[in-house]
Structures are given as C-alpha cells and as structure tokens.
Design an enzyme around this catalytic site. Structure first.
Site, short mmCIF file in Angstrom:
data_model
loop_
_atom_site.label_atom_id
_atom_site.label_comp_id
_atom_site.label_asym_id
_atom_site.label_seq_id
_atom_site.Cartn_x
_atom_site.Cartn_y
_atom_site.Cartn_z
N CYS A 2 0.81 -1.10 -0.09
CA CYS A 2 -0.06 -0.17 0.01
C CYS A 2 0.67 1.26 -0.11
O CYS A 2 1.73 1.34 1.01
CB CYS A 2 -0.81 -0.01 1.34
N ARG A 27 3.93 -0.26 -5.07
CA ARG A 27 3.45 -0.68 -3.55
C ARG A 27 2.24 -1.61 -3.46
O ARG A 27 2.02 -2.09 -2.37
CB ARG A 27 3.55 0.44 -2.64
N TRP A 75 -2.66 -2.88 -1.78
CA TRP A 75 -2.45 -4.16 -1.87
C TRP A 75 -3.34 -4.93 -0.89
O TRP A 75 -2.92 -4.81 0.69
CB TRP A 75 -1.10 -4.46 -1.70
N ASN A 101 -1.60 2.48 5.37
CA ASN A 101 -0.81 1.50 5.26
C ASN A 101 -0.20 0.46 6.34
O ASN A 101 0.03 1.17 7.35
CB ASN A 101 0.58 1.89 4.35
N GLY A 102 -0.45 -0.70 6.39
CA GLY A 102 -0.02 -1.58 7.36
C GLY A 102 -1.37 -2.54 7.82
O GLY A 102 -2.18 -2.98 6.99
N GLU A 480 16.57 -18.21 -8.49
CA GLU A 480 16.07 -16.90 -8.72
C GLU A 480 15.42 -16.74 -10.29
O GLU A 480 14.38 -16.33 -10.42
CB GLU A 480 17.35 -15.82 -8.77
N LYS A 484 11.71 -15.75 -11.15
CA LYS A 484 11.50 -14.71 -12.14
C LYS A 484 10.45 -15.14 -13.01
O LYS A 484 9.29 -14.48 -13.47
CB LYS A 484 12.33 -14.40 -13.07
N GLU A 487 6.90 -15.12 -11.30
CA GLU A 487 6.28 -13.70 -10.86
C GLU A 487 6.06 -12.92 -12.01
O GLU A 487 5.22 -12.15 -12.24
CB GLU A 487 6.93 -13.11 -9.63
N HIS A 503 16.26 -37.68 -7.52
CA HIS A 503 15.37 -38.22 -6.28
C HIS A 503 14.16 -37.98 -6.15
O HIS A 503 13.51 -38.13 -5.22
CB HIS A 503 15.94 -37.60 -5.14
N LYS A 602 5.86 -4.42 -4.17
CA LYS A 602 7.20 -4.35 -3.95
C LYS A 602 7.63 -4.31 -2.66
O LYS A 602 8.82 -4.95 -2.37
CB LYS A 602 7.69 -3.17 -4.89
O1 M6R Z 1 12.37 -5.28 -0.37
P1 M6R Z 1 12.99 -6.70 -0.16
O2 M6R Z 1 14.38 -6.85 -0.97
O3 M6R Z 1 13.03 -7.13 1.31
O4 M6R Z 1 11.92 -7.67 -0.77
C1 M6R Z 1 11.98 -8.95 -0.75
C2 M6R Z 1 11.18 -9.73 -1.69
O5 M6R Z 1 9.95 -9.59 -1.17
C3 M6R Z 1 11.30 -9.53 -3.19
O6 M6R Z 1 12.69 -9.68 -3.34
C4 M6R Z 1 10.44 -10.16 -4.04
O7 M6R Z 1 10.87 -11.71 -3.91
C5 M6R Z 1 10.21 -9.49 -5.31
N1 M6R Z 1 9.25 -9.87 -6.08
C6 M6R Z 1 11.53 -10.17 -6.04
O8 M6R Z 1 11.59 -9.80 -7.79
#
Ligand code: M6R
Length: 607
Positions: A2, A27, A75, A101-102, A480, A484, A487, A503, A602
C-alpha cells in the site's frame, strides 16, 4: 505494501496526487483512491485497479479547486479488492478521510466497540476503524490533532496513515508506527508519503518519521510531535534520487530499463567500494566487527534470500567461518543461535520487509552486531541496523527486482573479500577484487545476447512447467530464475540443486519439457554434464546457460547460450542477466503484467 501520499500546497491537488501515485504504483495496485478537500466538502474517487483507473474521472476531479488531498494505492490484506474496500475511508459524517498502510491487529475489537457506539462501517477493511476512532474522539471533545493522536494510541499493529479534515483543508496529519512515513517540503507545498519516489520531483530533502511520531503539514510548515503530544525535532535526509531515474525513458517496461541499467549500477557500486589500490572499502563493517566473530547469519526474503544463499557460499569460502543463510519468515520463529559474536547481515531492496525487520530485531535483542544491505535509504531496516551498506541500485520501479538483485550479489562478494582479507583467511593470491573491475563490461556483453534469448523465449513461451537446475554458486541463481519465471511470466517453474533431480522430480520430465541448466562452476561441470544427460535421456528440452564449453553438454542440449566468463565467483552474477531477459521476454509473449505482476507488491510490510 500500500502506498500513501498526502499533499497541501498551491498546486492542483488532484494532478499532484495522481503524479505521485504513478511513482509508487509498485507498492500495491489492486485498487486506488483519492480524497480532495476544497474547503466545503471532501470529494472521494476510488476504484478497483491501478492508479490509471482513476483517469476516466480526471476531467471532473481536476476542476475541483482543492489544494490538499490524500491518495492511496492498495495491496489488499483485509477485504477483497473492491471499490468499497479501496481507500480513502470516511467517517460517518464525511468530515475525515484516511488512507492507511499496514495492518491493525486489534481492529475486530475496536470495530465492535465503535459499532456499539453507533458508528456505521462501509468496508471490510481493518483500516476503517481509524477514521471512526478519530470521529469518536472529536465527538468526545478533543481537538483534531489530539483526536488523531488518541486514535493512534488505540491501535495495535503496524501502521502509517494520513488524515484529511473537511473543516481544516490547510493541514494534513500523518502518523507512523512500524510502517514508513516520510515528510517532504518544497516551495510548492508539503507532502507525506510512504515512499520517497512519490516526491522526488519536488523535494531535495525529506524527514523520515520515527515510530510513534506524527507530522502536521501545511503549505509552508511542518510540525512534528510524539504521540504523547510533546514536540520532537527531526533531522532531514537528502533525496538523491532524480525524476529521470524513476521514468521508463523510452523502454516499454521499467523491468527492461532496469535490466539494461545494470552495467552502470554495478559500476557505481564498485566505484564506491573498491579503491584504486584494489582495496575494499567498508568502514561500516570495520566499525562493528566483534574481535571474537565466530559465525555470520545472512537473512532476507524472496529474491534477496537467494543473495543470502550465494553470500553463504562465498563468505564461507573466503572467511572460513560458518555462515547461515536464512529466510526471515522462518528464522524469526525458531531457535536462532544469535549472540554478540555473530554478525547478522540483513538484505532488503525496500528496507521495509516485515520478516527481515523482525529478524534484525532478534539480532539486536541478542546483542549481535547488525549490518544491512539496503537500496532505499531512511527505511526501517536502514534505521534499525547498526550500520548500513547502500546497494546503490537507484530507484527500482518494477516489482520484479533485477538491478538491485545484481548489486546485492556484488555487495555480498565485496563484503566477503573484505572480511576474508581482514580475517587473513583469503589467500593473498585471490584475484576476485581485480576481476570485479571487468564486471560492468561483461554485463554489457550479456545484454548483447538479448536477441538470442528472445528467440529461446519465442520457442518456449507456451510451456507451463519448467525445471531450473544448477550446482554450487549456480544453485541460488536457479532459484532466482524460477522465481522470475513465476512472478513475471506466470509460468510454473521449480528450481533444484541439479543432483536432486533424480531423487524424485525427474518423474515429471517428459518429451519437450523445458529444463534450464546453469553451468558456470568449472569444478562442477562434469557433474552438471551427468545431470543434463539424465534429462536428455528422457527427451527433455535442455536450455543451457554456460560459461565454458563442454562437448557432452553441447551434445545433450537443445540450446546452449555461451556467456562471457570472468571467474567462478563472478560468472553466476553474470548469469542473472540472461535469466532476467528470458523471463521478461516470455512474459511479453504471454501478455503478462510485467512491471506490476498480479497479487504482488514491491514492499512486503506484512508477515
Ligand atoms: O524489499 P526486499 O528486498 O526485502 O523484498 C524481498 C522480496 O519481497 C522481493 O525480493 C520479492 O521476492 C520480489 N518480488 C523479487 O522480484
């Protein structure tokens, strides 16, 4: 999670808030809203969808002679994304509007009490209790400022909220507790925001509020007080991000722009941390390193947690100390072995990830020295760590992290060299610091492979299930890559240490199933070749990203992309470029929402 923004000044409030919302869209973007105060009434516009969804009402809203207002991009936590659950929320008499926010943990009990006192709720959100509490305290006879403070003191949880008052449109109130809230001042007015990105166009300096603090902003003034009412003096921080950095600059998506910025962002980091004599410069670490250091814990979430996995292997190798790589959401709820001889390293792009913050606080409780790698300065993790290492990625607007991930990896490597040298455990002959100087040009070379990666994306964009395999330092990169693909491209992808395939997971490999293999580690090349053969024998489609050629691998693979090679420590960092480009181009072909993937935000400020 948010984004909140408030403005008071002489600009058109609607336009100013819309511009700001656009910059903090990352956000959360399931719904959004704006409240404007024109001196007579509050006008509210809120809807499901990202900030652009408010545009159809812009001709009507821009004509409202409002010079103050609040805005929100959501969010959802409590209550599904809907027009009614979108912020701002109003009290029963449409006098006050709030954006939050929160999470308010005690909202159920507070709401029940307020309903008993006659308040009518419209939404399913936790946030709505805030505005009714303020209304109640004003009805009970408090001045508005005192009512806002009193309301905040009733809340349990994490919050930052802003309050607009129909009766006093020349002021806006903002309160912070465990969620970021930043105050900005400019010649054109004052701002409150969850993210500095919303105000970089206007403000050179910002005040970052502390927990349990409140700001009252007006066009020419900012007053800060504690929630107890005593005045507090807050120092300001320079805003060194620029408007240009936060724009797409001709790229179709922020993600692609940020991938292409990597040679420059890496260079910037190296210039700050590696001097002309090849020495690593980390006074932050020197200042806090315990003489009896006996272990290191590296903690983060999501993409940053894969940096921890990479850091663990490099740190162990270079320092000879045991290193634990931890995911914040798990680490905080179990025995942690933290003590004053442990160095805790927290890694976070946003600096606001709730589980990482919680882990950091555990370290502080245990007396362990803490250092964080943070990209956004002034954030909670930066403020609460003993020392901060800025990752210097510049503003990252796309929700999928790319350039900051790379700078986190490079920071981890630089810190490993630094500690290895300090502890005397890194051989004098180690060339990694010298090798690092060639990284920006090698990243540039990787970017030139975009056409090749695009073709691979075209061939495999219709596949819904992938494996990604690697060994050693390539394994965190496999994780990673899988994240990617999920997401950004909404493709199901599972990463595995390559030796684990047989396995169980290999049962899923059948003709044409894409298996992405990362091969950069010379000492593991033969082992990778064996694992690749196992997939080939089941007629899987092998796409290999390699730093070295290998006949057996070439023969068994469907596609081999040869990458520039520097060294075993650096080549996994280079691999992140084709991995990012692959998920990006598959996402384009599948029509995914690249910069703002569904269901994500984010900055993950909730557990
Ligand atoms: O802001 P942060 O690096 O602490 O965030 C951690 C994760 O939420 C963040 O890396 C998330 O996995 C992203 N979607 C990665 O692209």
């Amino acid at each position: 999670m948010c984004g909140i923004l408030a403005y008071v000044g002489d600009r058109n409030a609607f336009r100013t808030l819309m511009d700001g919302l656009k910059s903090i869209a990352y956000r959360g973007y399931d719904s959004c809203g704006i409240a404007l105060a024109d001196g007579e009434r509050l006008t509210i516009a809120k809807t499901v969808g990202p900030w652009e969804s408010l545009e159809p009402r812009s001709t009507e809203l821009v004509d409202i002679p409002a010079r103050s207002g609040i805005a929100h991009t959501r969010w959802a936590t409590h209550g599904e994304p809907s027009d009614v659950n979108a912020h701002p929320h109003l009290d029963c008499n449409a006098r006050f509007a709030i954006a939050h926010n929160g999470i308010i943990e005690n909202y159920g009990a507070v709401r029940r009490d307020l309903i008993q006192s006659g308040h009518k709720f419209c939404s399913a959100t936790d946030s709505e209790v805030i505005v009714h509490l303020i209304e109640q305290f004003v009805e009970d006879g408090l001045e508005v400022e005192a009512a806002v403070r009193a309301a905040a003191q009733q809340l349990v949880g994490a919050y930052a909220f802003v309050v607009l008052d129909r009766e006093s449109p020349t002021e806006v109130y903002g309160v912070r507790h465990d969620c970021p809230l930043i105050v900005g001042r400019s010649d054109e007015g004052s701002f409150l925001t969850s993210d500095v990105a919303a105000i970089v166009d206007y403000c050179d300096e910002a005040i970052i509020l502390d927990n349990q603090q409140m700001a009252i902003i007006s066009q020419d003034d900012v007053v800060t007080v504690a929630l107890t009412g005593e005045p507090v003096t807050c120092s300001s921080t320079r805003v060194d991000w620029t408007k240009g950095q936060a724009q797409r600059s001709g790229y179709p998506h922020f993600m692609l722009k940020e991938i292409h910025e990597q040679p420059d962002t890496v260079q910037q980091l190296l210039s700050a941390r590696l001097n002309d004599r090849g020495e690593t410069v980390f006074p932050e670490i020197d200042e806090i390193l315990p003489a009896n250091l006996n272990k290191i814990v590296v903690v983060a979430c999501g993409t940053a947690s894969y940096v921890c996995a990479y850091a663990k292997l490099v740190l162990e190798q270079m320092t000879g100390l045991p290193v634990l790589a931890e995911v914040g959401s798990e680490f905080r709820y179990r025995r942690n072995f933290l003590d004053p001889s442990t160095l805790l390293v927290a890694i976070s792009q946003s600096g606001e990830t709730a589980d990482t913050i919680a882990s950091l606080r555990l370290a502080k409780e245990a007396g362990a020295p803490t250092v964080s790698f943070v990209n956004v300065m002034g954030t909670t993790i930066a403020r609460e760590s003993d020392r901060v290492i800025q990752t210097l990625g510049g503003p990252e607007a796309a929700v999928p992290s790319t350039k900051v991930f790379m700078n986190q990896l490079v920071s981890a490597l630089l810190v490993s060299i630094h500690l290895g040298r300090r502890l005397g455990s890194l051989p004098k002959s180690d060339r990694t610091a010298t090798d690092l100087r060639t990284l920006p040009s090698a990243v540039r070379e990787c970017l030139r492979l975009e056409g090749v990666i695009e073709k691979i994306a075209l061939t495999y964009s219709n596949r819904d299930s992938w494996f990604v395999i690697g060994r050693g330092l390539d394994e965190p990169l496999a994780r990673e890559a899988a994240l990617k693909l999920k997401e950004v491209a909404y493709v199901h992808a599972e990463s595995l240490p390559a030796g684990e395939l047989k396995h169980g997971p290999i049962a899923l490999v059948e003709a044409e199933m894409p298996v992405l293999a990362i091969v950069t580690q010379p000492h593991l090349r033969t082992k990778m070749a064996n694992n690749i053969q196992e997939v080939a024998a089941r007629r899987g489609a092998l796409i290999v990203l390699a730093s070295m050629s290998d006949e057996a691998i070439d023969e068994a693979s469907t596609e081999v992309v040869m990458l520039p090679s520097i060294s075993a420590y650096l080549d996994p960092i280079l691999v992140s470029v084709p991995l990012q480009l692959l998920s990006y181009h598959i996402a384009v072909l599948r029509g995914a929402s690249i910069d703002y993937p569904r269901n994500l935000a984010k900055s993950v400020t909730v557990e």
